[in-house]
Write an enzyme that holds these catalytic residues in place. Structure first.
Site, PDB file in Angstrom:
ATOM      1  N   ASN A 129       0.867  -0.991  -0.031  1.00 25.79           N
ATOM      2  CA  ASN A 129      -0.090  -0.238   0.002  1.00 25.79           C
ATOM      3  C   ASN A 129       0.766   1.132   0.243  1.00 25.79           C
ATOM      4  O   ASN A 129       0.367   2.303  -0.195  1.00 25.79           O
ATOM      5  CB  ASN A 129      -0.911  -0.523   1.602  1.00 25.79           C
ATOM      6  CG  ASN A 129      -1.525  -0.971   1.208  1.00 25.79           C
ATOM      7  OD1 ASN A 129      -2.218  -1.261  -0.530  1.00 25.79           O
ATOM      8  ND2 ASN A 129      -2.508  -1.723   1.858  1.00 25.79           N
ATOM      9  N   ARG A 160      -7.239  -0.891  -6.171  1.00 24.96           N
ATOM     10  CA  ARG A 160      -7.574  -0.037  -6.130  1.00 24.96           C
ATOM     11  C   ARG A 160      -6.335   0.958  -6.159  1.00 24.96           C
ATOM     12  O   ARG A 160      -7.772   2.287  -6.546  1.00 24.96           O
ATOM     13  CB  ARG A 160      -7.728  -0.300  -4.233  1.00 24.96           C
ATOM     14  CG  ARG A 160      -8.343   1.193  -3.711  1.00 24.96           C
ATOM     15  CD  ARG A 160      -9.722   1.077  -3.833  1.00 24.96           C
ATOM     16  NE  ARG A 160     -10.319   2.110  -3.454  1.00 24.96           N
ATOM     17  CZ  ARG A 160     -11.452   3.524  -3.244  1.00 24.96           C
ATOM     18  NH1 ARG A 160     -12.568   2.290  -4.485  1.00 24.96           N
ATOM     19  NH2 ARG A 160     -11.904   4.139  -3.396  1.00 24.96           N
ATOM     20  N   ASP A 178     -10.185  -4.619  -3.760  1.00 27.83           N
ATOM     21  CA  ASP A 178     -11.133  -6.310  -3.045  1.00 27.83           C
ATOM     22  C   ASP A 178     -12.632  -5.594  -3.208  1.00 27.83           C
ATOM     23  O   ASP A 178     -12.830  -4.918  -2.570  1.00 27.83           O
ATOM     24  CB  ASP A 178     -10.072  -6.575  -1.650  1.00 27.83           C
ATOM     25  CG  ASP A 178      -8.992  -6.885  -1.566  1.00 27.83           C
ATOM     26  OD1 ASP A 178      -8.775  -7.746  -2.332  1.00 27.83           O
ATOM     27  OD2 ASP A 178      -7.708  -6.693  -1.321  1.00 27.83           O
ATOM     28  N   ASP A 236      -7.388  -3.695   7.489  1.00 25.97           N
ATOM     29  CA  ASP A 236      -6.653  -5.244   7.032  1.00 25.97           C
ATOM     30  C   ASP A 236      -6.697  -6.447   7.677  1.00 25.97           C
ATOM     31  O   ASP A 236      -5.907  -7.685   7.758  1.00 25.97           O
ATOM     32  CB  ASP A 236      -5.385  -4.568   6.686  1.00 25.97           C
ATOM     33  CG  ASP A 236      -5.877  -3.686   5.440  1.00 25.97           C
ATOM     34  OD1 ASP A 236      -6.955  -4.011   5.050  1.00 25.97           O
ATOM     35  OD2 ASP A 236      -4.379  -2.874   5.059  1.00 25.97           O
TER      36      ASP A 236
END
Ligand code: EPU
Length: 425
Positions: A24, A93, A117, A306
């Site tokens: 990320n 994303r 997701d 997460d």
């Protein structure tokens, strides 16, 4: 033919595992490279599926991207396209993070709506409102975010919620806007600080990174840089939970334990002996069956959403009853249905889940619905009797480099079954 993992239950994980760069973070750093003409080099990149997908997104706007082991080199041309519509956009994303840099640099962007997701509703209203405050128009047209501005100017922006993606997009547009932008209620995740650090190396003027107020003095242009991605705290925490669940003893390197303070504290409460090595990693030893602990997900520095599947998986084999509260993504409790297949005593009520720990889970075929749920099911399979088949493992490959190899090296027995996968590729 699709792949699955055969996870043999009964492992006790021991040894050392190295964590590489954060998914990320790297995907957003790659998007940030659009802001500077020339070649930006990003090191310590994870070998996961999302990196080549993001490379395709950048190629669709005219960049040249080379992936060489853990190094990604992005050459941004003088003439960049404002239309990001690669098929890869719908697969992750983070693709939406090209929006801010394109608007910042070109003052216009047409960006296909992102995928990612299936963890609940993921609107873009805060991204769009932020760009509007900076002087752009923004609308959703024919499956794309369309944004345009005569020129961007600094603004005071309050986010309704500390959204990671909105903070990143607004930040990456604001660095080239004229004047001062203040983003309040900004996300404080370590990955935001990493992006701010790279933008700073490129010549941006940002203060307050890692706090909830980011101040940006716009500059006329940025130059390319070389930047090392921070270690993946979510992957690091995954190994920490794996150690606790299997009553193991695992040392994790390559991740800053300060990024996991709350997580490691929760594991201590569950009975783990945790040692931290400043800036370098940590060790988790779980001598006895874990004790039940409650978890509440919140934006950083709260407990990361997460990691919620791992909290559920740990609770399912702990001694006692745990309450887990999900405040970020409502659909993440879908994972619990799969855990129930494995014999977990768990039920949900709105944002809450109650999990009563059982001595041992029971193997069954289960399906991964997203990256973290997939990894959580594999860890649960390690605590089940017999062989647990985990299906739809492509989700896991999107976020975990060498997942099976790492677990097997720690003493698990997991076989990848089916067509040869992308892992390591
Ligand atoms: N939200 C809005 N409007 C917006 C943006 C967000 O309502 O304009 C809401 C979302 O619906 C959600 C909350 O705000 O309820 C938080 O969303 P955020 O924008 O922070 O999440 P994101 O940027 O889309 C990133 C990670 C996710 C992680 C979340 C939260 C990436 C690529 N993804 O998503 O990671 O769960 O932050 O920490 O950075 C994963 O890695 O498995 C993953 C799903």
């Amino acid at each position: 033919m699709s792949e699955h993992f055969d996870v043999h239950g009964g492992a006790r994980l021991t040894g050392e595992v190295e964590v590489v760069g954060a998914k990320n973070s790297v995907l957003k750093l790659m998007a940030a490279a659009l802001l500077a003409e020339g070649t930006t080099t990003i090191t310590n990149c994870p070998r996961i599926l999302d990196v080549p997908l993001m490379a395709d997104v950048l190629r669709s706007v005219g960049c040249h991207v080379e992936i060489d082991d853990d190094v990604v080199r992005i050459t941004t041309p003088a003439e960049l396209s404002h239309e990001a519509s690669s098929g890869a956009m719908s697969k992750l994303r983070a693709s939406v993070c090209v929006l801010g840099p394109l608007v910042g640099k070109l003052k216009k962007a047409v960006v296909a709506l992102p995928g990612g997701d299936a963890i609940g509703s993921r609107p873009l209203d805060m991204h769009q409102n932020g760009l509007r405050k900076l002087g752009a128009t923004s609308a959703i047209e024919h499956g794309c975010v369309v944004a345009q501005a005569e020129g961007l100017h600094g603004a005071q922006i309050w986010l309704d919620f500390p959204s990671v993606g909105a903070t990143e997009n607004i930040l990456m547009a604001a660095v080239l806007a004229e004047g001062t932008t203040v983003i309040d209620n900004a996300a404080r995740e370590p990955e935001i600080a990493d992006i701010a650090a790279m933008l700073g190396e490129m010549g941006a003027k940002i203060s307050g990174a890692g706090t909830s107020t980011l101040t940006v003095e716009g500059v006329a242009e940025l130059k390319p840089t070389e930047h090392r991605v921070i270690g993946d705290r979510i992957v690091g925490a995954t190994w920490a939970f794996a150690a606790a669940m299997t009553r193991g003893d695992v040392t994790v390197t390559g991740v800053d334990p300060h990024h996991l303070e709350l997580v490691l504290e929760k594991l201590r409460l569950a009975g783990a002996e945790v040692t931290t090595y400043d800036g370098k990693g940590f060790r988790v030893r779980q001598p006895e069956r874990p004790q039940s602990v409650d978890f509440v997900t919140l934006p950083y520095p709260g407990f990361a959403t997460d990691l919620q599947p791992f909290a559920v998986a740990l609770s399912s084999v702990s001694d006692g009853t745990s309450m887990i509260t999900e405040n970020v993504y409502e659909a993440r409790f879908r994972f619990i249905e799969e855990m129930v297949r494995l014999g977990a005593d768990a039920r949900t009520d709105g944002h809450h889940a109650v999990v009563r720990g059982v001595e041992q889970l029971s193997s069954a075929p289960v399906w991964a619905s997203d990256i973290r749920a997939g990894a959580g099911l594999v860890l649960a399979g390690l605590c089940a009797d017999g062989i647990t088949e985990v299906w739809d493992v492509f989700h896991i490959d999107r976020g975990y480099p060498h997942f099976v190899e790492n677990l097997n090296r720690l003493g698990a027995r997991i076989d990848r079954v089916g067509t040869s996968g992308p892992e390591g590729g």
